[in-house]
Design a protein around this motif. Sequence first.
Motif, PDB file in Angstrom:
ATOM      1  N   GLY A  73       0.800  -1.222   0.000  1.00  0.00           N
ATOM      2  CA  GLY A  73       0.000   0.000   0.000  1.00  0.00           C
ATOM      3  C   GLY A  73       0.831   1.269   0.000  1.00  0.00           C
ATOM      4  N   VAL A  74       2.158   1.143   0.004  1.00  0.00           N
ATOM      5  CA  VAL A  74       3.029   2.324   0.057  1.00  0.00           C
ATOM      6  C   VAL A  74       3.860   2.377  -1.223  1.00  0.00           C
ATOM      7  CG1 VAL A  74       4.873   3.475   1.323  1.00  0.00           C
ATOM      8  CG2 VAL A  74       3.159   2.171   2.562  1.00  0.00           C
ATOM      9  N   ALA A  75       3.685   3.465  -1.968  1.00  0.00           N
ATOM     10  CA  ALA A  75       4.431   3.656  -3.213  1.00  0.00           C
ATOM     11  C   ALA A  75       5.660   4.523  -2.952  1.00  0.00           C
ATOM     12  CB  ALA A  75       3.540   4.312  -4.263  1.00  0.00           C
ATOM     13  N   LEU A  76       6.630   4.412  -3.840  1.00  0.00           N
ATOM     14  CA  LEU A  76       7.877   5.158  -3.697  1.00  0.00           C
ATOM     15  C   LEU A  76       7.631   6.661  -3.709  1.00  0.00           C
ATOM     16  CD1 LEU A  76      10.940   5.273  -3.491  1.00  0.00           C
ATOM     17  CD2 LEU A  76      11.036   5.125  -5.986  1.00  0.00           C
ATOM     18  N   GLU A  78       5.094   8.283  -2.606  1.00  0.00           N
ATOM     19  CA  GLU A  78       4.568   8.696  -1.296  1.00  0.00           C
ATOM     20  C   GLU A  78       5.697   8.868  -0.289  1.00  0.00           C
ATOM     21  OE1 GLU A  78       1.759   5.739  -0.142  1.00  0.00           O
ATOM     22  OE2 GLU A  78       0.343   6.256  -1.724  1.00  0.00           O
ATOM     23  N   VAL A  79       6.639   7.950  -0.324  1.00  0.00           N
ATOM     24  CA  VAL A  79       7.793   8.018   0.578  1.00  0.00           C
ATOM     25  C   VAL A  79       8.601   9.281   0.288  1.00  0.00           C
ATOM     26  CG1 VAL A  79       9.954   6.897   1.257  1.00  0.00           C
ATOM     27  CG2 VAL A  79       7.926   5.510   0.804  1.00  0.00           C
ATOM     28  N   MET A  80       8.853   9.537  -0.981  1.00  0.00           N
ATOM     29  CA  MET A  80       9.656  10.701  -1.357  1.00  0.00           C
ATOM     30  C   MET A  80       8.953  12.008  -0.983  1.00  0.00           C
ATOM     31  SD  MET A  80      12.319   9.258  -2.368  1.00  0.00           S
ATOM     32  CE  MET A  80      13.223  10.668  -2.895  1.00  0.00           C
ATOM     33  N   VAL A  81       7.639  12.085  -1.183  1.00  0.00           N
ATOM     34  CA  VAL A  81       6.895  13.304  -0.831  1.00  0.00           C
ATOM     35  C   VAL A  81       6.927  13.519   0.679  1.00  0.00           C
ATOM     36  CG1 VAL A  81       4.581  14.315  -0.750  1.00  0.00           C
ATOM     37  CG2 VAL A  81       5.420  13.333  -2.878  1.00  0.00           C
ATOM     38  N   ASP A  82       6.704  12.454   1.452  1.00  0.00           N
ATOM     39  CA  ASP A  82       6.737  12.577   2.913  1.00  0.00           C
ATOM     40  C   ASP A  82       8.118  12.992   3.411  1.00  0.00           C
ATOM     41  OD1 ASP A  82       4.087  11.963   3.121  1.00  0.00           O
ATOM     42  OD2 ASP A  82       4.378   9.934   3.922  1.00  0.00           O
ATOM     43  N   MET A  83       9.157  12.420   2.824  1.00  0.00           N
ATOM     44  CA  MET A  83      10.517  12.778   3.229  1.00  0.00           C
ATOM     45  C   MET A  83      10.819  14.244   2.897  1.00  0.00           C
ATOM     46  SD  MET A  83      11.834  10.114   4.669  1.00  0.00           S
ATOM     47  CE  MET A  83      13.595  10.131   4.603  1.00  0.00           C
ATOM     48  N   GLN A  84      10.344  14.697   1.737  1.00  0.00           N
ATOM     49  CA  GLN A  84      10.589  16.088   1.346  1.00  0.00           C
ATOM     50  C   GLN A  84       9.817  17.051   2.248  1.00  0.00           C
ATOM     51  OE1 GLN A  84      12.942  16.603  -0.814  1.00  0.00           O
ATOM     52  NE2 GLN A  84      12.819  18.792  -0.603  1.00  0.00           N
ATOM     53  N   LYS A  85       8.585  16.709   2.620  1.00  0.00           N
ATOM     54  CA  LYS A  85       7.812  17.543   3.547  1.00  0.00           C
ATOM     55  C   LYS A  85       8.545  17.679   4.876  1.00  0.00           C
ATOM     56  CE  LYS A  85       3.117  16.479   1.982  1.00  0.00           C
ATOM     57  NZ  LYS A  85       1.870  15.794   2.379  1.00  0.00           N
ATOM     58  N   ALA A  86       9.040  16.572   5.379  1.00  0.00           N
ATOM     59  CA  ALA A  86       9.762  16.595   6.653  1.00  0.00           C
ATOM     60  C   ALA A  86      11.045  17.411   6.532  1.00  0.00           C
ATOM     61  CB  ALA A  86      10.082  15.167   7.101  1.00  0.00           C
ATOM     62  N   SER A  87      11.738  17.288   5.418  1.00  0.00           N
ATOM     63  CA  SER A  87      12.978  18.036   5.211  1.00  0.00           C
ATOM     64  C   SER A  87      12.721  19.534   5.147  1.00  0.00           C
ATOM     65  CB  SER A  87      13.658  17.560   3.930  1.00  0.00           C
ATOM     66  OG  SER A  87      14.791  18.334   3.656  1.00  0.00           O
TER      67      SER A  87
END
Length: 112
Positions: A73-76, A78-87
Amino acid sequence: MSVSAIESTLQQMASLATQAAGPSAGKSADEQPLKGTEPGSFSGELKAAVGRINELQQSAGNTAMAFQTGDPGVALHEVMVDMQKASVAFQMGVQVRNRLVSAYKDVMNMPV
C-alpha cells in the motif's frame, strides 16, 4: 527583526505545517502542558511548531520503513513526498531558530 515579523513567520510556519500534515491525530492523555506553553503564547506556539516538525519526521520515517518492508500500500512517490515535507519543515525550523538567535544577540548587544 521586529516581534510582528517573528510572529508572522511563526504563523506562516504553523499554517504550512498544518497543510503539509493534513488531519492529525489527537494528543495523548498523559501529555501535560508546560508552564507558559498555553496556546497563543510565544513558547506555546514554538513548542507546537517543533511538535509538528517532529510528527512530520516520524510519519516520513514510518512511511519509509513500510516501503522498505514491502508494504504493497506504500508507493515510492509517497515516501519521497513525505521525506521532502519533513525536510522542508525541518529546514524552516532551523531558519526560524537562527533568526531568533540572531535577534536575541542583537538585543543583548544593544547599549543601555
